[in-house]
Design an enzyme around this catalytic site. Structure first.
Site, PDB file in Angstrom:
ATOM      1  N   LYS A 119      -1.056 -34.653 -31.231  1.00  0.00           N
ATOM      2  CA  LYS A 119      -2.489 -34.446 -31.481  1.00  0.00           C
ATOM      3  C   LYS A 119      -2.968 -35.504 -32.472  1.00  0.00           C
ATOM      4  O   LYS A 119      -2.599 -35.474 -33.648  1.00  0.00           O
ATOM      5  CB  LYS A 119      -2.772 -33.068 -32.063  1.00  0.00           C
ATOM      6  CG  LYS A 119      -4.279 -32.779 -32.070  1.00  0.00           C
ATOM      7  CD  LYS A 119      -4.733 -31.877 -33.199  1.00  0.00           C
ATOM      8  CE  LYS A 119      -5.008 -32.585 -34.476  1.00  0.00           C
ATOM      9  NZ  LYS A 119      -6.152 -33.517 -34.491  1.00  0.00           N
ATOM     10  N   GLU A 122       4.793 -37.490 -43.943  1.00  0.00           N
ATOM     11  CA  GLU A 122       4.425 -38.826 -44.440  1.00  0.00           C
ATOM     12  C   GLU A 122       3.040 -38.655 -45.051  1.00  0.00           C
ATOM     13  O   GLU A 122       2.043 -38.555 -44.331  1.00  0.00           O
ATOM     14  CB  GLU A 122       4.366 -39.841 -43.296  1.00  0.00           C
ATOM     15  CG  GLU A 122       5.624 -39.912 -42.442  1.00  0.00           C
ATOM     16  CD  GLU A 122       6.821 -40.502 -43.163  1.00  0.00           C
ATOM     17  OE1 GLU A 122       6.620 -41.206 -44.169  1.00  0.00           O
ATOM     18  OE2 GLU A 122       7.953 -40.233 -42.745  1.00  0.00           O
ATOM     19  N   CYS A 180      -2.236 -46.025 -46.728  1.00  0.00           N
ATOM     20  CA  CYS A 180      -1.490 -45.090 -47.584  1.00  0.00           C
ATOM     21  C   CYS A 180      -0.661 -45.826 -48.626  1.00  0.00           C
ATOM     22  O   CYS A 180      -0.454 -45.327 -49.720  1.00  0.00           O
ATOM     23  CB  CYS A 180      -0.620 -44.180 -46.738  1.00  0.00           C
ATOM     24  SG  CYS A 180       0.435 -45.077 -45.605  1.00  0.00           S
ATOM     25  N   GLU A 240      -5.662 -39.891 -55.033  1.00  0.00           N
ATOM     26  CA  GLU A 240      -5.798 -40.892 -53.968  1.00  0.00           C
ATOM     27  C   GLU A 240      -7.269 -40.982 -53.547  1.00  0.00           C
ATOM     28  O   GLU A 240      -7.839 -39.997 -53.093  1.00  0.00           O
ATOM     29  CB  GLU A 240      -4.936 -40.484 -52.773  1.00  0.00           C
ATOM     30  CG  GLU A 240      -4.898 -41.539 -51.697  1.00  0.00           C
ATOM     31  CD  GLU A 240      -4.100 -41.103 -50.477  1.00  0.00           C
ATOM     32  OE1 GLU A 240      -4.214 -39.930 -50.070  1.00  0.00           O
ATOM     33  OE2 GLU A 240      -3.372 -41.952 -49.933  1.00  0.00           O
TER      34      GLU A 240
HETATM   35  P1  NAP Z   1      -5.662 -35.098 -43.068  1.00  0.00           P
HETATM   36  O1  NAP Z   1      -7.000 -34.548 -43.302  1.00  0.00           O
HETATM   37  O2  NAP Z   1      -4.498 -34.381 -43.651  1.00  0.00           O
HETATM   38  O3  NAP Z   1      -5.528 -35.175 -41.475  1.00  0.00           O
HETATM   39  C1  NAP Z   1      -4.404 -35.727 -40.841  1.00  0.00           C
HETATM   40  C2  NAP Z   1      -4.199 -35.053 -39.507  1.00  0.00           C
HETATM   41  O4  NAP Z   1      -4.023 -33.665 -39.721  1.00  0.00           O
HETATM   42  C3  NAP Z   1      -5.370 -35.185 -38.547  1.00  0.00           C
HETATM   43  O5  NAP Z   1      -4.886 -35.266 -37.217  1.00  0.00           O
HETATM   44  C4  NAP Z   1      -6.112 -33.881 -38.742  1.00  0.00           C
HETATM   45  O6  NAP Z   1      -6.871 -33.535 -37.617  1.00  0.00           O
HETATM   46  C5  NAP Z   1      -4.936 -32.943 -38.909  1.00  0.00           C
HETATM   47  N1  NAP Z   1      -5.252 -31.677 -39.574  1.00  0.00           N
HETATM   48  C6  NAP Z   1      -6.351 -31.324 -40.281  1.00  0.00           C
HETATM   49  N2  NAP Z   1      -6.239 -30.049 -40.706  1.00  0.00           N
HETATM   50  C7  NAP Z   1      -5.032 -29.601 -40.272  1.00  0.00           C
HETATM   51  C8  NAP Z   1      -4.326 -28.362 -40.388  1.00  0.00           C
HETATM   52  N3  NAP Z   1      -4.824 -27.313 -41.053  1.00  0.00           N
HETATM   53  N4  NAP Z   1      -3.109 -28.262 -39.830  1.00  0.00           N
HETATM   54  C9  NAP Z   1      -2.577 -29.286 -39.159  1.00  0.00           C
HETATM   55  N5  NAP Z   1      -3.195 -30.484 -38.992  1.00  0.00           N
HETATM   56  C10 NAP Z   1      -4.397 -30.628 -39.557  1.00  0.00           C
HETATM   57  O7  NAP Z   1      -5.507 -36.586 -43.529  1.00  0.00           O
HETATM   58  P2  NAP Z   1      -6.519 -37.776 -43.250  1.00  0.00           P
HETATM   59  O8  NAP Z   1      -7.579 -37.720 -44.275  1.00  0.00           O
HETATM   60  O9  NAP Z   1      -6.883 -37.785 -41.822  1.00  0.00           O
HETATM   61  O10 NAP Z   1      -5.560 -39.042 -43.464  1.00  0.00           O
HETATM   62  C11 NAP Z   1      -5.494 -39.744 -44.632  1.00  0.00           C
HETATM   63  C12 NAP Z   1      -4.240 -39.346 -45.403  1.00  0.00           C
HETATM   64  O11 NAP Z   1      -3.078 -39.726 -44.679  1.00  0.00           O
HETATM   65  C13 NAP Z   1      -4.135 -40.044 -46.736  1.00  0.00           C
HETATM   66  O12 NAP Z   1      -3.726 -39.136 -47.704  1.00  0.00           O
HETATM   67  C14 NAP Z   1      -3.040 -41.080 -46.482  1.00  0.00           C
HETATM   68  O13 NAP Z   1      -2.367 -41.508 -47.635  1.00  0.00           O
HETATM   69  C15 NAP Z   1      -2.156 -40.360 -45.552  1.00  0.00           C
HETATM   70  N6  NAP Z   1      -1.293 -41.299 -44.820  1.00  0.00           N
HETATM   71  C16 NAP Z   1       0.028 -41.348 -45.105  1.00  0.00           C
HETATM   72  C17 NAP Z   1       0.862 -42.249 -44.450  1.00  0.00           C
HETATM   73  C18 NAP Z   1       2.335 -42.324 -44.739  1.00  0.00           C
HETATM   74  O14 NAP Z   1       3.036 -42.996 -43.983  1.00  0.00           O
HETATM   75  N7  NAP Z   1       2.831 -41.689 -45.763  1.00  0.00           N
HETATM   76  C19 NAP Z   1       0.314 -43.111 -43.509  1.00  0.00           C
HETATM   77  C20 NAP Z   1      -1.052 -43.034 -43.262  1.00  0.00           C
HETATM   78  C21 NAP Z   1      -1.845 -42.110 -43.908  1.00  0.00           C
HETATM   79  P3  NAP Z   1      -8.481 -33.791 -37.582  1.00  0.00           P
HETATM   80  O15 NAP Z   1      -8.671 -35.219 -37.994  1.00  0.00           O
HETATM   81  O16 NAP Z   1      -8.839 -33.537 -36.197  1.00  0.00           O
HETATM   82  O17 NAP Z   1      -9.066 -32.824 -38.562  1.00  0.00           O
END
Ligand code: NAP
Length: 471
Positions: free
Chosen positions: A169, A244, A278, A378
């Site tokens: 997803k 991650e 990230c 962050e």
């Molecule tokens: P996010 O809000 O946690 O969303 C990530 C994914 O989780 C999306 O597909 C989102 O779907 C889904 N999601 C949302 N609510 C959820 C729930 N309750 N249960 C399961 N999945 C759920 O993060 P983001 O803001 O999109 O991404 C940015 C973050 O990713 C930053 O913190 C960044 O540092 C981190 N990141 C880490 C890495 C690494 O390798 N460590 C790499 C890239 C990014 P929807 O978008 O459809 O809501």
């Protein structure tokens, strides 16, 4: 408006049981340009049922067979590279020419994962035991919007190599490159059910995915807040969970570093992809003795970067991925001002000439104290905190004073000194003296940045179980 009205389940494009669509917006124009259908919990069940049914046969294929599929997939994606770059650029704002490199070049890593399939055939005799590797099983993958294809490949490629089956997803902000990926999967004739794609909101589908009885492993990339929740939910059924998560990475520049080069590297590292990386080195630690000099270089470099239309080949900084992400970043800039940090460049105003779109000026705060929220949390935007230090011990202490430990950087007078400092930073990675990103090296976090490793040889370890047979 282009409408995508099907999910990819069990080797076919099928109408969802769920209803309604989610609009994909172009953050440069704020206009919707595509819609993807919303899966519901019945679709989640069907996708995992397909993955479970496909698992016995797929996990028993030979490494050579899996490698062959992965190579074909690589070729099919190479043919789609331009479309992939455009889909990513239009939906999350990374400048197109830059997206071709930092977002799409990752498809080449598939070749390496084809080779790594053979690692599954490594057997070890330990006294009277034969130790073998077996695929972990059915995987649930959830990916974010910042490097959406890279995160997809980092999960799907090792899963295919090891013989796992999966349901993916993507973020509902950026689902389009995943649809192109599924088209490539279909074109190469990957056995039905090995790869399944569902679209919809994480808040609606996430819980069902990570608690599903048919799931053996959850691999999630996203925020630490969502990661914590997933780990809690998956604990009831003791699934393997690979997280991650976020980062707030420090970058130590030493007294004898070549300052112009080191500061310029640091500024460009953060500003690329509008700071939505990230591993971005967002806390720049500079010796107090060279602080003024470093601040002047940082300001000049940041102000030289062209902010604007992602379709313009000279643009370095596009818009944020969405208007809501822009609001979040502006909130942090307000916070930094309120906390008493000094705005060296950038700030709350729109970049000149950009009257619409999710743009934020490349922003640098100086005189930042590591206890401030802008240094601890962050921001995920084009914002750098410049923090002065008196001596190296203090720099290392500040670097490690974070709940995160994803990445880090050092620019020192010599490579040896850089490595010596890097080894004292509690983070999963360190960029020494301007080192390049490497798809063959593991990436993952210490502390609350996660518990998994993706990419390189280590990237497939997450996807297999080891079995010992006592003979
Ligand atoms: P996010 O809000 O946690 O969303 C990530 C994914 O989780 C999306 O597909 C989102 O779907 C889904 N999601 C949302 N609510 C959820 C729930 N309750 N249960 C399961 N999945 C759920 O993060 P983001 O803001 O999109 O991404 C940015 C973050 O990713 C930053 O913190 C960044 O540092 C981190 N990141 C880490 C890495 C690494 O390798 N460590 C790499 C890239 C990014 P929807 O978008 O459809 O809501």
């Amino acid at each position: 408006m282009k409408r995508y009205d099907k999910l990819y389940i069990n080797g076919a494009w099928v109408a969802p049981h769920g209803s309604g669509y989610t609009t994909v917006y172009n953050p440069a124009t704020e206009e919707g340009f595509a819609e993807t259908c919303n899966a519901d919990l019945v679709d989640v069940d069907q996708a995992f049922a397909a993955a479970r049914a496909a698992f016995p046969a797929w996990s028993r294929t030979t490494a050579a067979e899996r490698a062959d599929y992965i190579r074909k997939l690589h070729a099919a994606l190479e043919r789609r590279k331009d479309a992939l770059a455009l889909a990513i650029s239009q939906s999350m704002g990374c400048p197109l020419e830059i997206a071709k490199i930092i977002q799409v070049n990752c498809v080449k890593a598939l070749e390496k994962f084809a080779d790594r399939a053979f690692e599954m055939e490594v057997e070890k005799q330990v006294n009277n035991s034969l130790v073998v590797r077996e695929a972990v099983g059915v995987c649930a993958f959830i990916t974010p919007w910042n490097y959406p294809l890279y995160q997809l490949i980092g999960k799907v490629a090792p899963a295919l190599a090891t013989g796992c089956t999966m349901v993916l997803k993507p973020s509902s902000v950026t689902p389009l490159q995943d649809i192109l990926f599924a088209e490539a999967v279909h074109e190469i004739g990957l056995p039905a059910g090995v790869f399944n794609l569902i679209t919809g909101k994480g808040g609606v589908l996430g819980d069902a995915m990570v608690t599903h009885a048919e799931v053996d492993m959850v691999s999630f990339t996203g925020s630490t807040a969502t990661g914590r929740r997933i780990q809690r939910l998956a604990a009831d059924t003791v699934k393997r969970v690979c997280l991650e998560l976020g980062g707030k990475s420090p970058y130590i520049i030493t007294e004898d570093a070549p300052l112009e080069q080191a500061v310029s590297f640091g500024v460009k590292d953060v500003m690329i992809n509008s700071g939505q990386t990230c591993i971005a080195l967002t806390r720049m630690l500079v010796p107090a003795s060279r602080y003024e000099e470093a601040a002047a270089i940082a300001k000049r470099v940041a102000e030289s970067l062209k902010v604007g239309d992602p379709m313009d080949k000279d643009t370095y900084v596009g818009p944020m991925s969405s208007m809501s992400q822009r609001d979040t970043v502006l909130g942090y800039i307000e916070q930094g001002i309120a906390e008493g940090a000094t705005l060296l460049t950038g700030g709350l105003e729109r970049p000149e000439g950009l009257t619409r779109g999710a743009y934020v000026k490349p922003t640098i705060f100086r005189d930042v104290n590591n206890q401030m929220r802008i240094a601890q949390e962050e921001i995920f935007g084009p914002v750098i905190c410049m923090i002065p230090y008196q001596n190296l011990d203090e720099a290392i202490r500040i670097a490690n004073d974070s709940i995160y430990g994803l990445s880090s950087g050092v620019w020192a007078g010599s490579r040896e000194e850089g490595i010596r400092i890097a080894r004292q930073i509690r983070a999963g990675g360190c960029y020494v003296n301007g080192g390049d990103f490497n798809y063959d090296a593991p990436l993952g976090g210490y502390k609350q940045s996660g518990n998994g490793r993706e990419w390189g040889d280590f990237g497939i370890h997450e996807f297999y179980e080891t079995k010992s047979m006592q003979l």
